[in-house]
Every structure is written in structure tokens, then in C-alpha cells.
Design an enzyme around this catalytic site. Sequence first.
Site, PDB file in Angstrom:
ATOM      1  N   GLU A 147      -6.662   4.728   8.198  1.00 11.96           N
ATOM      2  CA  GLU A 147      -6.421   6.150   7.925  1.00 11.96           C
ATOM      3  C   GLU A 147      -7.665   6.792   7.314  1.00 11.96           C
ATOM      4  O   GLU A 147      -7.952   7.966   7.548  1.00 11.96           O
ATOM      5  CB  GLU A 147      -5.194   6.296   7.006  1.00 11.96           C
ATOM      6  CG  GLU A 147      -3.907   6.019   7.783  1.00 11.96           C
ATOM      7  CD  GLU A 147      -2.797   5.394   6.957  1.00 11.96           C
ATOM      8  OE1 GLU A 147      -2.863   5.423   5.722  1.00 11.96           O
ATOM      9  OE2 GLU A 147      -1.852   4.859   7.582  1.00 11.96           O
ATOM     10  N   SER A 149       3.542  -2.182  10.344  1.00 11.55           N
ATOM     11  CA  SER A 149       4.987  -2.275  10.540  1.00 11.55           C
ATOM     12  C   SER A 149       5.580  -3.627  10.139  1.00 11.55           C
ATOM     13  O   SER A 149       6.519  -4.113  10.783  1.00 11.55           O
ATOM     14  CB  SER A 149       5.368  -1.911  11.981  1.00 11.55           C
ATOM     15  OG  SER A 149       5.009  -0.565  12.248  1.00 11.55           O
ATOM     16  N   GLU A 168      -5.345  -4.859  10.632  1.00 13.04           N
ATOM     17  CA  GLU A 168      -4.278  -3.873  10.826  1.00 13.04           C
ATOM     18  C   GLU A 168      -4.506  -3.144  12.148  1.00 13.04           C
ATOM     19  O   GLU A 168      -5.288  -2.186  12.205  1.00 13.04           O
ATOM     20  CB  GLU A 168      -4.286  -2.845   9.689  1.00 13.04           C
ATOM     21  CG  GLU A 168      -4.051  -3.408   8.318  1.00 13.04           C
ATOM     22  CD  GLU A 168      -3.499  -2.353   7.360  1.00 13.04           C
ATOM     23  OE1 GLU A 168      -2.475  -2.635   6.730  1.00 13.04           O
ATOM     24  OE2 GLU A 168      -4.061  -1.249   7.265  1.00 13.04           O
ATOM     25  N   LYS A 221       0.113   4.281  -0.118  1.00 10.34           N
ATOM     26  CA  LYS A 221      -0.491   5.453   0.535  1.00 10.34           C
ATOM     27  C   LYS A 221      -0.293   6.701  -0.347  1.00 10.34           C
ATOM     28  O   LYS A 221      -0.358   6.603  -1.556  1.00 10.34           O
ATOM     29  CB  LYS A 221       0.062   5.618   1.948  1.00 10.34           C
ATOM     30  CG  LYS A 221      -0.104   4.317   2.758  1.00 10.34           C
ATOM     31  CD  LYS A 221       0.116   4.480   4.229  1.00 10.34           C
ATOM     32  CE  LYS A 221      -0.093   3.117   4.907  1.00 10.34           C
ATOM     33  NZ  LYS A 221      -0.005   3.170   6.356  1.00 10.34           N
ATOM     34  N   GLY A 240       2.659   2.227  10.845  1.00 15.61           N
ATOM     35  CA  GLY A 240       3.625   3.313  10.697  1.00 15.61           C
ATOM     36  C   GLY A 240       4.359   3.667  11.979  1.00 15.61           C
ATOM     37  O   GLY A 240       5.017   4.697  12.058  1.00 15.61           O
ATOM     38  N   ASN A 243       0.868  -1.186   0.000  1.00 17.58           N
ATOM     39  CA  ASN A 243       0.000   0.000   0.000  1.00 17.58           C
ATOM     40  C   ASN A 243       0.901   1.232   0.000  1.00 17.58           C
ATOM     41  O   ASN A 243       1.529   1.541   1.006  1.00 17.58           O
ATOM     42  CB  ASN A 243      -0.894  -0.035   1.245  1.00 17.58           C
ATOM     43  CG  ASN A 243      -1.711   1.236   1.407  1.00 17.58           C
ATOM     44  OD1 ASN A 243      -1.729   2.093   0.511  1.00 17.58           O
ATOM     45  ND2 ASN A 243      -2.379   1.373   2.539  1.00 17.58           N
ATOM     46  N   HIS A 247      -9.593   1.347   5.263  1.00 18.15           N
ATOM     47  CA  HIS A 247      -8.282   1.487   5.905  1.00 18.15           C
ATOM     48  C   HIS A 247      -8.417   2.403   7.120  1.00 18.15           C
ATOM     49  O   HIS A 247      -9.181   3.376   7.089  1.00 18.15           O
ATOM     50  CB  HIS A 247      -7.262   2.060   4.907  1.00 18.15           C
ATOM     51  CG  HIS A 247      -5.859   1.965   5.422  1.00 18.15           C
ATOM     52  ND1 HIS A 247      -5.358   2.863   6.330  1.00 18.15           N
ATOM     53  CD2 HIS A 247      -4.883   1.060   5.187  1.00 18.15           C
ATOM     54  CE1 HIS A 247      -4.109   2.508   6.630  1.00 18.15           C
ATOM     55  NE2 HIS A 247      -3.800   1.424   5.950  1.00 18.15           N
TER      56      HIS A 247
HETATM   57  P1  13P Z   1       3.052   0.370   7.680  1.00 20.59           P
HETATM   58  O1  13P Z   1       3.530  -0.926   7.048  1.00 20.59           O
HETATM   59  O2  13P Z   1       3.787   1.560   7.193  1.00 20.59           O
HETATM   60  O3  13P Z   1       2.970   0.234   9.159  1.00 20.59           O
HETATM   61  O4  13P Z   1       1.542   0.563   7.157  1.00 20.59           O
HETATM   62  C1  13P Z   1       0.648  -0.475   7.262  1.00 20.59           C
HETATM   63  C2  13P Z   1      -0.560  -0.131   6.498  1.00 20.59           C
HETATM   64  O5  13P Z   1      -1.325   0.740   6.895  1.00 20.59           O
HETATM   65  C3  13P Z   1      -0.814  -0.832   5.241  1.00 20.59           C
HETATM   66  O6  13P Z   1      -2.088  -0.583   4.753  1.00 20.59           O
END
Ligand code: 13P
Length: 257
Positions: free
Chosen positions: A97, A213, A167, A11, A173, A9, A95
Site C-alpha cells: 500500500e 487474506s 504479500e 493499517k 484485502g 497490521n 508495504h
Molecule cells: P489482509 O490480511 O487484510 O489481506 O492484509 C494483508 C496485509 O496487507 C498485511 O500487511
Amino acid sequence: MRRPIIAGNWKMYKDINEARELVAAIKRDVFEIDNVEMVVIPPFVDLAEVDEITTGSNISLGAQNCYWEKEGAFTGEISPAMLKSVGCKYVVVGHSERRKYFGETDETVNLKIKAVIEAGLSPIACVGETLEEREKGETLEVVKRQVKGALKGFSADFLKKLVIAYEPVWAIGTGRTATPDQAQEVHAMIRGLLKELYSANFAEEKCVLYGGSVKPDNIESLMRAKDIDGGLIGGASLKADGYVSMAKITSVLYSSL
Ligand code: 13P
């Protein structure tokens, strides 16, 4: 055995030039992998170009979001059919976010899953608890509610293409990965819930990805967990060598199982 999925992903990273370069580099190094479903999920504006580069390869394309209507006066939105027309096979919905910054709820996730499947694509439906919820001991309850809300009203047959991603918000992150045992506990609950809601076969067939992560140095122990069927990876998928090494580790692991 479920075929593992390693999904990157991206982002809101990678403009068109960076996207081209990243996917070309990934493609060069993963062409021999045939037992992992490899997916890249770039920003919307990169999709058509990345599709050109991945068409005919073993890399699939996904989008990070969509709207649930087929078309109309919805300025700024993109329909699942539009995503399909630029080569997408997957669409991430719900997601954390998007839940946090853009008001996504279990109800909108439900609408999006319906729209994505009706367009012939696979939704990757994301669920996960916050740190506060985990500390209060509410993890399983929260994730169960999210899964039930996401799938409300759908038959097993309708959900053939469903993928779920667990997740934990506190692991995204932050560099703070869930331990394989922490993740496995939630994955097992999700699979148990799918069995309860649908059937044992349905639950056995569904891929449940872990995200938060994931990196080359922790992916193997996570992927060894019985109910973890791949990764949805942010930061570590933004560099070709990181993504490639995670796809290779997963491939080697699955070919030894
Ligand atoms: P990270 O791997 O940067 O922690 O992000 C995970 C994520 O949100 C994937 O959709």
C-alpha cells in the site's frame, strides 16, 4: 526451528480508544502462548498507549512505516529512533500500500531497512507481485528483484534482525488467499535467494512471513508450508478473537512439529 511470528497490521484502523480495547482483549487471551512471537502494529498515534498495555507481556509492538533520516525538518515523518522510544521492536517497510499510494520503491525500502536496523529495530520488509505480474508469469522475477533491491549493500551480519514478508498484492484485502503451494513456491525462492546472497545458515534462520487474506480458517494450511514462518495479517487481526485464534492455531501447530 524458526520461531513463528504472528503480526497484526492494523493499517489505518483503530483510534486510541479502540486500540486500547483491542490490545487489552488480545493480551487477556494469549498470555499462555510462549512459542509464537506475537506482534501488534497499530497506527502511530496509538503506539505509546499500546506499549503501556503490552509492556511486560508476550506481545511485541511494531510500526507501519518510518522515515530513514535520524531527525530534521521532515514535516509529518517519524524516525526509527522515535519508534524505539515508544517501545517498538519492529517496523514494516515497503508495504504494497505504501508502494502503491505513497511512492515507496526498492530504493526507499533499502534506505529504511538501513535506518531501522541502525536504530536497533527489526524491519519487516514487504515484497509481492501484482495480479498482472502474476498473470504474465513474472512473480518469481519481480519478488527476486524486490528482495535484492531491499537488501542491496548489506552484510549478513548487519541483517541479523531482518524479517521478510511475502504479500502478493492480489491477495491483500481481497479475500483471495494464495494457496499454500503458491505461497510456498515464492517463499522457497526467497530462502534460496538468501542462501545465494549470504549463506545457508543465514537463509535457515530468517523468518519469511506470508500476508494476504490470512484468516483463522486458512492459517493452519499456510503455516504448515515448509518455508512459511508466520503471518502478516490485516483485516482478520482487527478483532481480538480473530487474532487470538490465529496465534493459538499457530502455537498448537508449532508445538506439534
Ligand atoms: P489482509 O490480511 O487484510 O489481506 O492484509 C494483508 C496485509 O496487507 C498485511 O500487511
